[in-house]
Scaffold this motif. Structure first.
Motif, PDB file in Angstrom:
ATOM      1  N   ARG A 722       1.215  -0.934  -0.349  1.00  0.00           N
ATOM      2  CA  ARG A 722      -0.078   0.077  -0.156  1.00  0.00           C
ATOM      3  C   ARG A 722       0.536   1.472   0.195  1.00  0.00           C
ATOM      4  N   THR A 723      -0.074   2.489  -0.733  1.00  0.00           N
ATOM      5  CA  THR A 723       0.608   3.355  -0.518  1.00  0.00           C
ATOM      6  C   THR A 723       0.106   4.675   0.724  1.00  0.00           C
ATOM      7  N   ILE A 724       1.088   4.650   1.429  1.00  0.00           N
ATOM      8  CA  ILE A 724       0.568   5.870   2.522  1.00  0.00           C
ATOM      9  C   ILE A 724       1.283   7.472   2.313  1.00  0.00           C
ATOM     10  N   THR A 725      -0.425   8.147   2.052  1.00  0.00           N
ATOM     11  CA  THR A 725       0.141   9.917   1.471  1.00  0.00           C
ATOM     12  C   THR A 725       0.287  10.336   3.264  1.00  0.00           C
ATOM     13  N   PHE A 726       1.529  11.411   3.310  1.00  0.00           N
ATOM     14  CA  PHE A 726       1.543  12.098   4.745  1.00  0.00           C
ATOM     15  C   PHE A 726       1.188  13.237   4.181  1.00  0.00           C
ATOM     16  N   GLY A 727      -0.137  13.832   4.666  1.00  0.00           N
ATOM     17  CA  GLY A 727      -0.503  15.437   4.200  1.00  0.00           C
ATOM     18  C   GLY A 727       0.883  16.403   4.696  1.00  0.00           C
ATOM     19  N   ASP A 728       0.897  17.489   4.392  1.00  0.00           N
ATOM     20  CA  ASP A 728       1.646  18.910   4.863  1.00  0.00           C
ATOM     21  C   ASP A 728       0.384  18.779   6.500  1.00  0.00           C
ATOM     22  N   TYR A 729       1.922  19.499   7.184  1.00  0.00           N
ATOM     23  CA  TYR A 729       1.186  20.132   8.312  1.00  0.00           C
ATOM     24  C   TYR A 729      -0.377  21.550   7.570  1.00  0.00           C
ATOM     25  N   GLY A 730      -0.798  21.397   8.801  1.00  0.00           N
ATOM     26  CA  GLY A 730      -1.028  22.943   8.780  1.00  0.00           C
ATOM     27  C   GLY A 730      -0.974  23.561   9.835  1.00  0.00           C
ATOM     28  N   PRO A 731      -1.100  24.853   9.854  1.00  0.00           N
ATOM     29  CA  PRO A 731      -0.451  26.041  10.524  1.00  0.00           C
ATOM     30  C   PRO A 731      -1.085  25.671  11.997  1.00  0.00           C
ATOM     31  N   GLY A 732      -1.838  25.053  12.659  1.00  0.00           N
ATOM     32  CA  GLY A 732      -2.265  24.598  13.974  1.00  0.00           C
ATOM     33  C   GLY A 732      -1.310  23.443  14.479  1.00  0.00           C
ATOM     34  N   GLU A 733      -1.140  22.622  13.424  1.00  0.00           N
ATOM     35  CA  GLU A 733       0.282  21.415  13.672  1.00  0.00           C
ATOM     36  C   GLU A 733       1.079  21.996  13.884  1.00  0.00           C
ATOM     37  N   LEU A 734       1.752  22.968  12.873  1.00  0.00           N
ATOM     38  CA  LEU A 734       3.023  23.824  13.492  1.00  0.00           C
ATOM     39  C   LEU A 734       3.049  24.379  13.641  1.00  0.00           C
ATOM     40  N   LEU A 735       3.014  24.932  14.818  1.00  0.00           N
ATOM     41  CA  LEU A 735       2.417  25.527  15.877  1.00  0.00           C
ATOM     42  C   LEU A 735       2.145  24.675  17.111  1.00  0.00           C
ATOM     43  N   ARG A 736       1.844  23.747  16.847  1.00  0.00           N
ATOM     44  CA  ARG A 736       2.173  22.961  17.685  1.00  0.00           C
ATOM     45  C   ARG A 736       2.797  22.497  18.129  1.00  0.00           C
ATOM     46  N   ILE A 737       3.895  21.915  17.107  1.00  0.00           N
ATOM     47  CA  ILE A 737       5.353  21.536  17.006  1.00  0.00           C
ATOM     48  C   ILE A 737       5.769  22.486  17.495  1.00  0.00           C
ATOM     49  N   VAL A 738       6.405  23.667  17.247  1.00  0.00           N
ATOM     50  CA  VAL A 738       7.024  24.336  18.200  1.00  0.00           C
ATOM     51  C   VAL A 738       6.331  24.824  19.518  1.00  0.00           C
ATOM     52  N   GLU A 739       5.088  25.044  20.190  1.00  0.00           N
ATOM     53  CA  GLU A 739       4.956  24.400  21.380  1.00  0.00           C
ATOM     54  C   GLU A 739       5.705  22.993  22.108  1.00  0.00           C
ATOM     55  N   GLN A 740       5.859  22.240  21.156  1.00  0.00           N
ATOM     56  CA  GLN A 740       6.722  20.870  21.976  1.00  0.00           C
ATOM     57  C   GLN A 740       8.083  21.436  21.756  1.00  0.00           C
ATOM     58  N   GLN A 741       8.721  22.254  21.444  1.00  0.00           N
ATOM     59  CA  GLN A 741       9.861  22.388  20.986  1.00  0.00           C
ATOM     60  C   GLN A 741      10.012  23.460  22.320  1.00  0.00           C
ATOM     61  N   ALA A 742      10.104  24.462  22.271  1.00  0.00           N
ATOM     62  CA  ALA A 742       9.706  25.295  23.671  1.00  0.00           C
ATOM     63  C   ALA A 742       9.344  24.999  24.306  1.00  0.00           C
ATOM     64  N   ASP A 743       8.854  23.506  24.499  1.00  0.00           N
ATOM     65  CA  ASP A 743       8.500  22.429  26.278  1.00  0.00           C
ATOM     66  C   ASP A 743      10.057  22.365  26.871  1.00  0.00           C
ATOM     67  N   GLU A 744       9.983  21.649  25.585  1.00  0.00           N
ATOM     68  CA  GLU A 744      11.770  20.583  25.058  1.00  0.00           C
ATOM     69  C   GLU A 744      13.266  21.436  25.736  1.00  0.00           C
ATOM     70  N   HIS A 745      12.878  22.831  25.129  1.00  0.00           N
ATOM     71  CA  HIS A 745      14.529  23.270  25.251  1.00  0.00           C
ATOM     72  C   HIS A 745      14.346  24.059  26.759  1.00  0.00           C
ATOM     73  N   GLU A 746      13.357  24.591  27.345  1.00  0.00           N
ATOM     74  CA  GLU A 746      12.254  25.486  29.043  1.00  0.00           C
ATOM     75  C   GLU A 746      12.598  26.658  28.172  1.00  0.00           C
ATOM     76  N   TYR A 747      12.136  26.965  26.161  1.00  0.00           N
ATOM     77  CA  TYR A 747      11.391  28.544  26.486  1.00  0.00           C
ATOM     78  C   TYR A 747       9.680  28.137  26.213  1.00  0.00           C
ATOM     79  N   ARG A 748       9.455  29.567  26.780  1.00  0.00           N
ATOM     80  CA  ARG A 748       8.129  29.602  26.888  1.00  0.00           C
ATOM     81  C   ARG A 748       7.201  30.981  25.274  1.00  0.00           C
TER      82      ARG A 748
END
Length: 815
Positions: A722-748
């Motif tokens: 099978r083929t699995i398609t990875f869709g582009d992240y939306g703005p909200g998902e990109l924001l969540r990734i930044v929030e995770q990065q900030a939390d990991e590196h002790e930023y707010r």
């Protein structure tokens, strides 16, 4: 004047002999004429063999061009042995052993003479003759068009060889004519030839085309000088030099050549200035043998129609390219064999489908101040004894910047590699090389990727914004030698994954940098298990340490990818239920475990592939479940047969786990030609069938390109479930990734920053270069950098100052 008569006009003052009048034959008129007389020939056909031995003018009647035919049944129709003028005659010959027009002495002028013949040569100049030949044409399908030999010379202006059964214009035996604005076409042999010591051909503003041999052929110590000339539409090579030939081309154009545009060997020397070479089927410049040399200055070689390197230098030859451009070619420059050398200065190599610079079999390449752009590989030093120097060069937008393999040992100094899609520098199979003051930025893979215990030296190098890490050093060589692996000194990176020498080498840790990256210190060495000492830890655990549900939980925790998670869960459920049916004595549906991942970079394909392998190991489908990630550069070799070996080796490394092939479509470029990628595909298809239970293969890449890849080999598509398609992240998902990065590196994120980030991602262009998850990470890193610049100015920053990221910390949006 009656037809068939010749009027002789006496222009002298002699009273002793009257020559003015009409003569019944050309021979009689020539016998009666003296120097300075004008012989006007009435229209008609004359079956005489004319011999002009006085400085007379021999011409047809005015206003009746071509009305006088000199056409004897045998022998030479017209022989000139004096400084005569011959004008407006039509000469025909029938003797295959003799020329139609023979010039043997003096400085005659031949004007508007048309030669239509089947002779040994149309016009032949020999000995001390130095004629001026203007606006004459030769049509001789049986022999040479114009032959200049035995020390002859002269000037040919605006002449045309309409056809020739052999060479169009042939120079030999010490002759040295000059051609100006002449045209040679439809010759069965070469267009222009010069052969023999002392022979020299000079051509200005000439054109050679539609010839069945080479356009220009210089051989046997002859010389040539072509200025503002064009050679095109030949059947053989455009220009051929051999046996100590010397040729200079200035402001010339060579194009539409099905073979080599220029081929030289056997100690020949070619100098090109401001010359263009384009639309060639084999090599643009093909240079062979010790003592053979090409010097090209301000030249352009481009638009290849074949599958061969634009510049080929081998067997001890030398080439120098200064201020040149090579572009739109399969490969730009191949130099091979011990003693062969190429020097390239201030030149551009761009839009190269395969390798821009390839050095092999002990050859040497020196590149200074050059620019290499948009190639599959910027520079590849392939094997033992091959080397040279890249100095102050920039490599931009290539798939891989520099590759060093099999003992090659180049020196790369002050070079920059920007935006490679696979790796900035890749060293494997015992390659060596010294990289000094080099920089890799914006790599979609690693900055420096050194494997197989390669003894590479990195000093004062820098990596920035490399997606998979600035530096990746695999464990020591296969022999476990403590001396294997890279030497790293004073290298830095903008990320926490800085230079990490292989764990097998304690000494590497001593030379590793202790610089501080933007987000944390650069570790000197990979961690090992407590008490393990310097010995390398196993690459993968022998048994899974997590259950499939634990791994699926990690998958569920990833941002976005809802459809991907459903596909993986469905596949996992099929495998689990199949196992339970087998335990119950029931038939289980056959599940093909190989997958195709499609989508943009940075959407989590590699992460999901790793988790998939761990899930299969937890279910007992795979023995280990480890991930081996490869790309084209890991699978495709440089010689016929080596690709199959490299592909088999990668498959064996992945045994018991997952072989993840990123950008798999690169194995089948649209204009494949001689590309060895197809061999990798064929080998994979066979291995996937022969060892279907040993390895799971996942191929990944852009959606459209992967569709083309699957259609290349009939067996490819059938191997994947099978083929699995990875869709582009939306703005909200990109924001969540930044929030995770900030939390990991002790930023707010300060109030208003999440909204600013969402707007920032919403307005970002979503074209092919959009980085998805990678874009979120790079955005966060840029915010941290701008935050550091702002806070560094505060005399006594508070905890909030040190941790809060504000909207003003967002980088400017790129268009």
């Amino acid at each position: 004047m009656a037809q068939g008569t010749v009027q002789v006009t006496h222009t002298g003052t002699s009273r002793w002999r009257r020559r003015t009048g009409e003569y019944a034959s050309l021979a009689a008129a020539l016998e009666a004429a003296a120097d300075g007389d004008v012989l006007t020939i009435a229209p008609g056909t004359y079956r005489e063999n004319l011999v002009v031995q006085r400085a007379v003018t021999l011409r047809g009647p005015e206003g009746s061009h071509g009305s006088v035919r000199i056409a004897p049944t045998e022998g030479v129709p017209l022989t000139v042995r004096a400084s005569a003028v011959v004008q407006d005659l039509h000469v025909e010959g029938q003797d295959a052993a003799a020329p139609a027009v023979l010039v043997e002495e003096g400085t005659p002028e031949l004007l508007d003479v048309r030669v239509v013949t089947r002779s040994a040569s149309g016009i032949e100049v020999r000995g001390s003759a130095r004629p001026t030949v203007r606006r004459c044409s030769v049509d001789n399908p049986a022999g040479v068009g114009i032959a200049v030999l035995d020390g002859g010379g002269g000037v040919f202006e605006e002449c045309e060889v309409v056809s020739a059964g052999r060479a169009g214009i042939a120079v030999s035996s010490g002759a040295h004519p000059r051609l100006e604005r002449c045209r040679v076409h439809h010759a069965a042999g070469s267009g222009l030839t010069a052969t023999g010591e002392g022979s020299a051909l000079e051509a200005v503003g000439c054109e050679v085309y539609e010839v069945r041999g080479s356009g220009v052929h210089i051989t046997g110590r002859a010389t040539g000088h072509l200025t503002d000339c064009a050679v095109h539409r030949t059947t053989a090579d455009g220009i051929t030099l051999d046996t100590d030939a010397v040729l200079t081309l200035a402001d010339c154009r060579i194009h539409d050549i099905p073979e080599n545009a220029v081929d030289l060997r056997s100690r020949s020397v070619l100098t090109l200035t401001r010359t263009s070479v384009r639309q060639f089927g084999r090599n643009g410049l093909s240079v062979w043998d010790p003592g053979t040399r090409v010097d090209a200055n301000q030249c352009e070689i481009f638009d290849s129609t074949g599958d061969y390197p634009a510049v080929w230098v081998s067997d001890g030859a030398t080439a120098v390219l200064d201020s040149c451009r090579v572009h739109d070619v399969p490969d730009a420059l191949f130099v091979l064999d011990r003693g062969s050398r190429v020097d390239v200065v201030d030149s551009d190599l761009s839009q190269v489908r395969n390798t821009a610079v390839s050095v092999s079999d002990g050859a040497t390449a020196q590149l200074d101040d050059c620019r290499i752009r948009e190639a599959a590989t910027g520079a590849w030093f392939r094997d033992h004894g091959s080397g040279g120097t890249l100095n102050n060069c920039s490599l931009e937008g290539n798939r891989t910047g520099v590759i060093v393999t099999k003992g090659a040992d180049p020196t790369v100094e002050r070079c920059t590699v920007d935006g490679p899609s696979e790796a900035g520098v890749y060293v494997s199979a015992g390659g060596r090389g010294s990289f000094l003051n080099c920089r890799v930025t914006g790599s979609a893979g690693y900055g420096f990727h050194v494997i197989d215990g390669s003894r590479t030296t990195l000093r004062k190098c820098r990596t920035e914004r490399c997606a998979r890490g600035g530096y990746e050093f695999a464990d020591g060589g296969a022999d476990g030698s403590p001396d294997a692996g890279p030497l790293v000194e004073d290298c830095t990176s903008d990320e926490s994954g800085g230079p990490r020498p292989p764990a097998a080498r304690e000494t590497a840790a001593q030379t590793a940098p202790r610089s501080t990256g933007l987000l944390g210190p650069l570790p000197g060495q990979r961690d090992t298990e407590p008490g393990a000492g310097p010995a390398p830890a196993p690459a993968v655990p022998e048994t899974p340490v997590r259950s499939s549900q634990d791994v699926l939980g990690e998958l569920d925790a990833l941002v976005g990818l809802e459809s991907v998670k459903r596909e993986v869960r469905a596949l996992t459920d099929m495998i689990e239920v199949g196992r339970r049916r087998q335990r119950a004595g029931l038939k289980a549906a056959s599940v093909k475990r190989h997958l195709v991942f499609t989508g943009s970079p940075g959407t989590g394909k590699t992460t999901v592939a790793r988790l998939y392998g761990e899930i299969l190991a937890a279910l007992g489908v795979l023995e280990k479940g480890h991930l081996v990630e490869v790309s084209r550069v890991d699978l495709v070799g440089e010689h016929i047969g080596s690709t199959a070996i490299r592909t088999q080796e990668a498959f064996q490394r992945a045994r018991g786990g997952v072989l993840f092939i990123d950008e798999a479509y690169a194995l089948s470029p649209e204009d494949a030609g001689r590309d060895f990628g197809k061999e990798a595909i064929d080998t994979l298809v066979k291995l996937m069938e022969d060892e279907r239970d040993a390895v799971v293969v996942i191929v990944a890449g852009y959606t459209v390109e992967m569709e083309r890849f699957l259609s290349v080999n009939p067996g490819v598509a059938s191997r994947f479930s099978r083929t699995i398609t990875f869709g582009d992240y939306g703005p909200g998902e990109l924001l969540r990734i930044v929030e995770q990065q900030a939390d990991e590196h002790e930023y707010r994120l300060a109030p208003g920053t999440p909204e600013a980030l969402a707007a920032y991602f919403t307005g970002m262009p979503k074209g092919p270069a959009f980085g998805n998850g990678r874009t979120a990470r790079q955005t966060f890193e840029a915010m941290v950098e701008r935050h550091a610049s702002r806070v560094a100015q505060l005399p006594d920053p508070s905890t909030d100052d040190l941790t809060l990221l504000f909207p003003d910390d967002l980088p400017p949006r790129r268009g």
